[in-house]
Design an enzyme around this catalytic site. Structure first.
Site, PDB file in Angstrom:
ATOM      1  CB  THR A  42     -27.253 -87.848 -10.969  1.00  0.00           C
ATOM      2  OG1 THR A  42     -27.432 -87.211  -8.874  1.00  0.00           O
ATOM      3  CG2 THR A  42     -25.979 -86.761 -11.158  1.00  0.00           C
ATOM      4  CG  ASP A  43     -32.542 -84.696  -7.917  1.00  0.00           C
ATOM      5  OD1 ASP A  43     -31.507 -84.015  -8.880  1.00  0.00           O
ATOM      6  OD2 ASP A  43     -33.096 -84.638  -6.614  1.00  0.00           O
ATOM      7  N   GLY A 136     -31.869 -71.669   3.363  1.00  0.00           N
ATOM      8  CA  GLY A 136     -31.129 -70.582   2.077  1.00  0.00           C
ATOM      9  C   GLY A 136     -29.718 -71.221   2.141  1.00  0.00           C
ATOM     10  CB  SER A 140     -32.972 -79.998   2.565  1.00  0.00           C
ATOM     11  OG  SER A 140     -33.981 -81.175   1.332  1.00  0.00           O
ATOM     12  CB  SER A 141     -34.503 -74.990   4.952  1.00  0.00           C
ATOM     13  OG  SER A 141     -35.142 -74.568   4.012  1.00  0.00           O
ATOM     14  CB  SER A 142     -38.193 -76.107   1.138  1.00  0.00           C
ATOM     15  OG  SER A 142     -37.114 -76.955   0.584  1.00  0.00           O
ATOM     16  CD  GLU A 174     -39.711 -77.911  -2.698  1.00  0.00           C
ATOM     17  OE1 GLU A 174     -39.097 -77.842  -3.228  1.00  0.00           O
ATOM     18  OE2 GLU A 174     -40.341 -77.693  -1.385  1.00  0.00           O
ATOM     19  CG  ASP A 186     -32.800 -82.198  -0.991  1.00  0.00           C
ATOM     20  OD1 ASP A 186     -31.574 -82.387  -1.800  1.00  0.00           O
ATOM     21  OD2 ASP A 186     -33.435 -81.360  -1.327  1.00  0.00           O
TER      22      ASP A 186
END
Length: 396
Positions: A42-43, A136, A140-142, A174, A186
């Site tokens: 939705t973001d 992965g 939201s590790s990145s 990103e 995120d």
């Protein structure tokens, strides 16, 4: 180099920094991963989402340098991949461009690149990373890395950036540098999170409201089932969903799908091909589920939101088609064993599912999920519990 009584991640990143670069950093900053309770895809449609920050986090130790070089190292060990397990990656900040960084270094490099585009003078720096956010897993590790680096570099550069600025900065990193067409969910959770709360996020204007969400106080836990099926937002599935949503908004004559109501769906069905219509129906109904989840949390507490989690997963599985057999099995097994509700979380095509589990059923639900995966011949998933935690900041 390590100091007594420091949390393990802080001690680990200090040790990594000392081993790679010698001496002490100028500081240590952390930013958490997140679980999205509800409101998926939705973001970037300018809609609503309800994520919360978790205790798993990226920690970065940084020290400014007098030149325009960035030297990066990480504690993560991944044999065969560049820049892991103590290796140092060196980058020239004056020649940063998409494709100039490799492996995990794209995330801090992207932040430095985005700061440069906005005219913020970024010094050279040495950086060590330690992260407990699984890679992965859809947690939201990145963005945890990017948010930690963003607040660290902004402080070192003397730039007074608002949360809203940091959100857009990391999104630019990103989108423009890493090449992942993600929205703002995120990093908003990572930067805005507070313990015992979820963040109701309006992705059109970045307004946010903290919503009380304390599962433990209601006798519940949030079980994460990391399927270990890796995904990447930079790959085609995520991008094609976003493109379909943007095309649908254009056909329907609205700025974004946030402006389509449930009452508009019959008209949308007549104007769109069946696949694109299903994408629209997911986004429209998911926005409605976010609002209903907030209403139920305020009126009845966490125990009432299970059916909304179930409905969200069905929509992602059938209309948005971003689930996978492992995620579907995790959700079904958890529900059958006593979870009040379950859904995949994150961008999809792998990653994790979450289940809302009564504390006295936690072991039974975990055992049922593991048994179901073994019976299906799937790789053993990673199971752990999370709870709403505080957002990004300096820790040392």
């Amino acid at each position: 180099m390590t100091q007594p009584n420091l949390p393990a991640p802080t001690a680990a990143v200090l040790e990594a920094f000392s081993s790679a670069f010698g001496g002490a950093p100028d500081g240590v900053w952390r930013a958490p991963g997140r679980v999205n309770l509800i409101g998926e895809h939705t973001d970037y449609n300018e809609g609503f989402a309800l994520p919360f920050a978790i205790g798993l986090a990226a920690h970065v130790a940084l020290r400014a340098r007098p030149d325009r070089t960035a030297r990066l190292t990480t504690t993560r060990r991944d044999p065969g991949r560049p820049g892991h397990g103590g290796e140092v990656i060196e980058l020239d900040l004056d020649t940063l461009s998409k494709g100039s960084a490799r492996a995990w270094s794209v995330y801090p490099a992207g932040v430095a690149w985005a700061l440069g585009l906005r005219g913020t003078p970024v010094p050279g720096f040495d950086l060590a990373l330690d992260s407990t956010v699984p890679v992965g897993a859809g947690l939201s590790s990145s963005h945890a890395i990017e948010c930690a680096v963003a607040i660290a570099l902004a402080e070192l550069a003397g730039a007074e950036l608002r949360v809203e600025d940091l959100v857009l900065l990391t999104q630019q990193a990103e989108n423009g540098f890493v090449g992942a067409p993600t929205g703002i969910l995120d990093q908003s959770a990572s930067l805005r999170g507070e313990a015992g709360h979820a963040v109701l996020l309006d992705c059109r204007d970045q307004s946010a409201e903290l919503i009380p969400f304390d599962p433990a106080a209601a006798g519940l836990g949030i079980l994460v089932v990391d399927t270990t099926v890796a995904h990447s937002h930079a790959e085609g599935g995520y991008a094609s969903r976003r493109a379909a949503c943007e095309l649908a908004a254009e056909v329907l004559g609205v700025p974004a799908l946030r402006d389509v109501s449930p009452a508009d769906l019959p008209e949308a069905r007549a104007l769109l091909d069946p696949t694109t219509f299903r994408r629209v129906r997911h986004v429209v109904t998911e926005d409605e589920r976010v609002h209903e989840t907030v209403r139920v949390l305020r009126a009845d507490g966490p125990r009432g939101i299970g059916p909304l989690l179930d409905a969200s997963h069905a929509s992602m599985r059938d209309d948005f088609e971003i689930s996978c057999p492992e995620l579907d099995l995790a959700v079904a097994a958890a529900r059958e064993a006593g979870a009040l509700g379950a859904r995949m979380t994150g961008g999809g095509f792998g990653g994790s599912a979450i289940a809302l589990v009564p504390l006295d059923r936690g072991d039974a639900v975990s055992a049922a999920v593991l048994a179901a995966f073994e019976k299906a011949g799937f790789a053993r998933p990673e199971l752990f519990s999370v709870s709403p935690a505080g957002g990004a900041g300096r820790v040392l």
